[in-house]
Write an enzyme that holds these catalytic residues in place. Structure first.
Site, PDB file in Angstrom:
ATOM      1  N   GLU A   9       0.810  -1.221   0.000  1.00 11.57           N
ATOM      2  CA  GLU A   9       0.000   0.000   0.000  1.00 11.57           C
ATOM      3  C   GLU A   9       0.845   1.275   0.000  1.00 11.57           C
ATOM      4  O   GLU A   9       0.468   2.267  -0.600  1.00 11.57           O
ATOM      5  CB  GLU A   9      -0.920   0.014   1.228  1.00 11.57           C
ATOM      6  CG  GLU A   9      -1.998  -1.048   1.187  1.00 11.57           C
ATOM      7  CD  GLU A   9      -2.848  -1.028   2.431  1.00 11.57           C
ATOM      8  OE1 GLU A   9      -3.191   0.076   2.888  1.00 11.57           O
ATOM      9  OE2 GLU A   9      -3.173  -2.110   2.939  1.00 11.57           O
ATOM     10  N   ASP A 105      -2.072  -4.510   3.758  1.00  7.97           N
ATOM     11  CA  ASP A 105      -2.183  -4.677   5.214  1.00  7.97           C
ATOM     12  C   ASP A 105      -3.073  -5.859   5.570  1.00  7.97           C
ATOM     13  O   ASP A 105      -3.921  -6.287   4.778  1.00  7.97           O
ATOM     14  CB  ASP A 105      -2.711  -3.401   5.858  1.00  7.97           C
ATOM     15  CG  ASP A 105      -1.670  -2.280   5.834  1.00  7.97           C
ATOM     16  OD1 ASP A 105      -0.496  -2.576   5.554  1.00  7.97           O
ATOM     17  OD2 ASP A 105      -2.048  -1.115   6.069  1.00  7.97           O
ATOM     18  N   ASP A 107      -5.513  -6.172   7.832  1.00  9.19           N
ATOM     19  CA  ASP A 107      -6.869  -5.983   8.338  1.00  9.19           C
ATOM     20  C   ASP A 107      -7.863  -6.073   7.185  1.00  9.19           C
ATOM     21  O   ASP A 107      -7.497  -6.326   6.042  1.00  9.19           O
ATOM     22  CB  ASP A 107      -6.997  -4.655   9.094  1.00  9.19           C
ATOM     23  CG  ASP A 107      -6.573  -3.464   8.242  1.00  9.19           C
ATOM     24  OD1 ASP A 107      -6.371  -3.633   7.021  1.00  9.19           O
ATOM     25  OD2 ASP A 107      -6.442  -2.358   8.800  1.00  9.19           O
ATOM     26  N   GLU A 109      -9.553  -3.790   5.683  1.00 12.21           N
ATOM     27  CA  GLU A 109      -9.347  -2.764   4.659  1.00 12.21           C
ATOM     28  C   GLU A 109      -8.240  -3.200   3.706  1.00 12.21           C
ATOM     29  O   GLU A 109      -8.322  -3.012   2.491  1.00 12.21           O
ATOM     30  CB  GLU A 109      -9.002  -1.432   5.315  1.00 12.21           C
ATOM     31  CG  GLU A 109      -9.406  -0.203   4.533  1.00 12.21           C
ATOM     32  CD  GLU A 109     -10.903  -0.013   4.434  1.00 12.21           C
ATOM     33  OE1 GLU A 109     -11.341   0.585   3.445  1.00 12.21           O
ATOM     34  OE2 GLU A 109     -11.635  -0.470   5.327  1.00 12.21           O
ATOM     35  N   TYR A 313       2.395  -4.350  13.192  1.00  2.00           N
ATOM     36  CA  TYR A 313       1.232  -3.652  12.647  1.00  2.00           C
ATOM     37  C   TYR A 313       0.458  -2.947  13.756  1.00  2.00           C
ATOM     38  O   TYR A 313       0.221  -3.525  14.828  1.00  2.00           O
ATOM     39  CB  TYR A 313       0.328  -4.639  11.918  1.00  2.00           C
ATOM     40  CG  TYR A 313      -0.728  -3.980  11.077  1.00  2.00           C
ATOM     41  CD1 TYR A 313      -0.378  -3.102  10.062  1.00  2.00           C
ATOM     42  CD2 TYR A 313      -2.076  -4.231  11.298  1.00  2.00           C
ATOM     43  CE1 TYR A 313      -1.350  -2.495   9.285  1.00  2.00           C
ATOM     44  CE2 TYR A 313      -3.049  -3.634  10.524  1.00  2.00           C
ATOM     45  CZ  TYR A 313      -2.676  -2.761   9.518  1.00  2.00           C
ATOM     46  OH  TYR A 313      -3.640  -2.156   8.751  1.00  2.00           O
ATOM     47  N   ARG A 315      -2.671  -1.492  13.817  1.00  2.00           N
ATOM     48  CA  ARG A 315      -4.137  -1.525  13.941  1.00  2.00           C
ATOM     49  C   ARG A 315      -4.540  -2.920  14.406  1.00  2.00           C
ATOM     50  O   ARG A 315      -4.699  -3.838  13.598  1.00  2.00           O
ATOM     51  CB  ARG A 315      -4.804  -1.166  12.610  1.00  2.00           C
ATOM     52  CG  ARG A 315      -4.540   0.273  12.183  1.00  2.00           C
ATOM     53  CD  ARG A 315      -5.343   0.656  10.954  1.00  2.00           C
ATOM     54  NE  ARG A 315      -5.014   2.011  10.533  1.00  2.00           N
ATOM     55  CZ  ARG A 315      -4.101   2.308   9.622  1.00  2.00           C
ATOM     56  NH1 ARG A 315      -3.417   1.339   9.029  1.00  2.00           N
ATOM     57  NH2 ARG A 315      -3.846   3.563   9.282  1.00  2.00           N
ATOM     58  N   HIS A 359      -4.219 -10.906  15.270  1.00  2.00           N
ATOM     59  CA  HIS A 359      -2.959 -10.206  15.057  1.00  2.00           C
ATOM     60  C   HIS A 359      -2.153 -10.239  16.340  1.00  2.00           C
ATOM     61  O   HIS A 359      -2.620 -10.666  17.384  1.00  2.00           O
ATOM     62  CB  HIS A 359      -3.206  -8.737  14.683  1.00  2.00           C
ATOM     63  CG  HIS A 359      -4.031  -8.559  13.458  1.00  2.00           C
ATOM     64  ND1 HIS A 359      -4.607  -7.354  13.127  1.00  2.00           N
ATOM     65  CD2 HIS A 359      -4.383  -9.422  12.480  1.00  2.00           C
ATOM     66  CE1 HIS A 359      -5.278  -7.493  12.006  1.00  2.00           C
ATOM     67  NE2 HIS A 359      -5.154  -8.731  11.603  1.00  2.00           N
TER      68      HIS A 359
END
Length: 855
Positions: A9, A105, A107, A109, A313, A315, A359
């Site tokens: 990303e 990523d 997650d 999203e 990470y 989030r 995670h």
């Protein structure tokens, strides 16, 4: 076809990963999302003549949203503006590789971005491989590329379900709010719930009535002259409540005639476990508390640390730590702190029931990296890294050990008590300092000791309302209620700050009048939308979609069916149960221009008086307004270190405290908090103290015209009456008018390095700086050298001459540059050597440059 394409990303992430992958891989960045729902901004459609038909209204809404809830949720995506070049580059590379690794990523999203990339690039679907890693290190990346998989479509469906619901709420309710309340309003599925939390706290504070109560402490001396202070807790075996001074004095008189001795002492050895490693919400809260960073800034810095490979990470709502990470932490503790600080077994932290992803918690990727070179990351990023590092190491250390001592004194009428904690072993507080343990010694006070009264210390206390939310406490409240997820907290806070429904003063959230009106109408017409439990249940349903337990379209169908019913009812006139209109409440104040009556009006900019002639035809319309200065926040005064509430006027109809505004220094107006539903108001004449800025006549420094007070979305300011000028001056929180902005000063003799441009001296929120004159074509900026300002002192305004007169070098001959102290909002100077700060600095104090003692 000998290379593989890896798509991430972020460009920074691409650069970091590229260091660990060999020549067989081409690493490219998508720079976030490449595709989104089609909207009326991306594709203009002409309005048809039969715009009043129900069929057309539905079709028009569908066209605006880009999704069709009436046809099995058909969706129309488009390439985001500005992303065409990136997409074309990825397509061209994809044709010449045998594999495409989607390394976005981990997650939802990120999963959705991976799917969109696959759909946009197209071609043979077997070429696409999903790869995820929790940290950007060689160990993690190598492991990830050995354990690849496919795109998890259930997580994509969960992301789409959330996106579709948010789009429906925003695109369908906003036009209704514009029509019924005022232009510029919007609603959000999660953001509106966050605003409701603040609005309800505001109402609680506004209607809170402080109650008086007293506490009595008694200072005793033992026969050995040892001092001990105990609190009176019971009288005649009942918990004592003292709500007036008369009762206090009666109790004190009775105390004086009593004999006291220690009747009970309990010593306990207690342990306090170390805090869990950071998850997103706790990182945001701790960063706000200890570093003063906003939620948005914290996540921005954490993103940079992750992309550079320093942390995992950021989030996440999982406390899980890998065995590899725990082993590294335990070895570090053993080597640097000793076995005494290392627990026999690793500390394990259980996840919450509805933790979204498996995670890891947020931790450093390498515990041996205790600090970061300033050349690679900013000083704020380094502070955040240290916070994360400390928390991770502390979470694997032994518990804090302390002795709790409780001493009681019991007579025939009174009970008194005191307690103290004595540290026996610091444990994890060796790294994270805690000040809640008192190092005091009661070792010489025992049962049976006679106590002699030294002093009786009565203290008057007033009850206080719940505190206002700041960013960190609001995130904690959202998490507590199950609203939002780690990836959304920062965007929720940012959106509600920018919309104008809340204002921020001294880092605290205050609800605005329009925010209160919005929430009250949404609570009435869209009960599910702002219901805490409903929003939390919807988050859990999105989790269930991710886990393939329920159908995403079934969730959407049920949501849209219920929402549509409420929407259709809200559209109706108020008399038929629809959403109430934001009416203008007429007063007996005449317009100074047309002599018509002025009315109380609430808009996104605040509460003001508007001429009733505004509703006439355009040629006859009167646009006169009068700004109202809110006095609502000044309802607490400080007297003798005690906070007491001023007597406030109540509405005769609703029996609640009214909002108070200043019209001018001779008129004050009280408006019911429930306005415009309640139309009660009072106007009071007299002589009132007005804010500093109202007592000054201000002239524009550019064109010399008058400047008028305005209230905008982000507060009060003065604006020049000359429409061609558009000059503005802010009003500071202390009521003073901000100094005029520095006009850009050209420095054509000082050239940029990265382009053919030359520099212009500008002034921003962080003081003065050099920027390329071709901005935005060239975005080159830097701090000015003092010697440069001295050379061109004749170009500078007088207010900057002190900087030109500052020392041009430090004691070792290193050149000095202009810096900005964010805490004190002042410019200072510092020196650099080979691009690094030397530690030397000087500050302008009492018209002199003083070298800092730390230098």
């Amino acid at each position: 076809m000998y290379k593989s394409l890896v798509i991430v990303e972020s460009p920074v992430k691409a650069k970091t990963i590229n260091q660990y992958l060999g020549d067989k891989y081409i690493v490219k960045s998508s720079v976030g999302h490449v595709r989104d729902l089609l909207s009326n901004q991306s594709k203009k459609r002409k309005k048809k003549k039969n715009s009043f038909s129900e069929y057309y209204q539905k079709q028009f809404i569908v066209q605006k949203m880009g999704i069709n809830p009436y046809k099995n949720w058909n969706v129309e995506y488009h390439i985001l503006p500005g992303k065409e070049k990136i997409v074309n580059e990825l397509k061209n590379i994809a044709k010449n590789v045998d594999r495409i690794y989607l390394a976005t990523d981990l997650d939802r999203e990120g999963e959705a971005i991976a799917w969109h990339l696959k759909e946009v690039i197209g071609g043979d679907s077997s070429k696409f491989i999903r790869v995820v890693f929790n940290e950007i290190t060689q160990h993690s990346i190598e492991k990830a590329f050995k354990n690849v998989g496919q795109i998890n479509m259930n997580r994509v469906y969960a992301q789409q379900a959330r996106r579709f619901m948010d789009r429906i709420v925003g695109y369908m309710i906003s036009p209704l709010l514009w029509e019924k309340i005022c232009r510029g309003l919007s609603a959000g599925r999660v953001q509106s719930v966050a605003v409701r939390i603040v609005v309800e706290r505001e109402e609680e504070i506004k209607n809170f009535i402080a109650k008086e109560h007293w506490k009595i402490n008694i200072s005793f001396l033992t026969s050995e002259k040892k001092n001990i202070v105990l609190e009176l807790t019971h009288y005649k075996n009942k918990k004592i409540t003292l709500n007036n001074e008369k009762k206090v004095n009666l109790i004190i008189e009775k105390i004086k005639h009593q004999s006291f001795y220690v009747t009970d002492r309990k010593d306990k050895i207690l342990y306090q476990k170390p805090p869990a490693p950071f998850i997103t919400s706790t990182l945001q809260q701790s960063s706000s508390l200890h570093l003063g960073f906003s939620v948005k800034k914290t996540m921005f810095l954490a993103q940079k640390l992750y992309e550079e490979g320093y942390i995992t990470y950021m989030r996440t709502d999982s406390f899980f730590l890998s065995n590899h990470a725990i082993k590294k932490a335990r070895n570090y503790i053993k080597n640097y702190y000793g076995n005494n600080f290392l627990p026999i077994k690793p500390n394990i932290y259980l996840n919450k029931k509805y933790s979204q992803e498996a995670h890891e918690a947020i931790r450093p990727t390498d515990v041996e990296v205790t600090t970061i070179n300033q050349n690679r990351m900013s000083s704020d990023a380094i502070k955040l890294y240290k916070l994360i590092w400390n928390r991770f190491i502390a979470c694997q250390m032994k518990s804090k050990k302390y002795k709790s001592i409780i001493i009681k004194v019991i007579t025939d009428k009174f009970k008194l008590k005191t307690s103290v904690n004595i540290i026996l072993f610091k444990g994890w507080t060796k790294i994270i300092q805690k000040s809640n343990i008192i190092t005091c010694n009661f070792s010489e006070i025992n049962v049976g000791d006679i106590l002699f009264i030294e002093k009786i210390l009565p203290t008057k206390i007033f009850t206080k309302p719940s505190p206002r939310f700041n960013e960190a406490s609001l995130v904690r409240e959202l998490e507590k209620k199950g609203i939002g997820r780690p990836s959304t907290y920062a965007s929720i806070i940012t959106k509600i700050k920018d919309k104008g429904y809340l204002k921020i003063e001294n880092n605290k959230f205050y609800a605005t009048k329009i925010g209160a009106i919005l929430i009250n109408q949404l609570k009435k017409c869209f009960t599910d939308l702002v219901d805490y439990d409903f929003t939390a249940r919807m988050e859990k349903k999105l989790d269930q979609i991710s886990d393939n337990k329920i159908s995403w379209k079934n969730v959407l169908n049920i949501f849209f069916e219920n929402f549509s019913k409420q929407f259709e009812q809200a559209k109706k006139p108020p008399e038929e149960g629809g959403m109430a209109n934001n009416i203008t409440i007429l007063t007996n104040i005449n317009c100074s221009i047309c002599n018509k009556k002025m009315g109380i009006k609430t808009a996104i900019t605040g509460v003001f008086l508007s001429c009733s002639g505004y509703n006439l035809k355009p040629k006859e319309r009167c646009k006169n307004t009068i700004n109202l200065i809110s006095l609502n926040d000044a309802n607490l005064i400080n007297k003798d270190n005690m906070t007491i509430k001023k007597l406030k006027r109540k509405c005769e109809k609703c029996h609640i405290i009214m909002d108070e505004y200043l019209i001018n220094d001779k008129l004050k107006i009280y408006i019911c908090t429930n306005s415009p539903i309640c139309t009660i108001f009072y106007i009071k004449k007299g002589k009132f103290e007005s804010p500093i800025y109202l007592s000054k006549t201000l002239y524009c420094e550019k064109c010399k015209n008058n400047m008028l007070l305005k209230i905008g979305k982000f507060g009060k300011f003065f604006m020049c009456v000359n429409k061609m000028c558009k000059n503005t001056r802010k009003i500071l929180s202390n009521g003073e008018i901000a100094q005029p902005k520095l006009e850009p000063i050209p420095f054509p003799d000082i050239s940029c390095i990265k382009s053919d441009a030359w520099f212009v001296l500008r002034e921003g929120i962080s003081g003065i700086f050099f920027a390329a004159h071709t901005f935005p074509k060239s975005r080159e900026t830097r701090s000015p050298l003092v010697e440069e300002l001295a050379q061109f002192k004749h170009l500078l305004p007088k207010k900057l001459h002190y900087l030109a007169d500052a020392p041009k070098t430090d004691k070792e001959g290193n050149k000095t540059i202009v810096c900005f102290d964010k805490l004190n909002k002042k410019q200072y100077i510092a020196s650099k050597k080979e691009g690094k700060f030397t530690g030397w600095s000087a500050f302008f104090v009492k018209n002199k440059w003083l070298i800092s003692n730390k230098s």
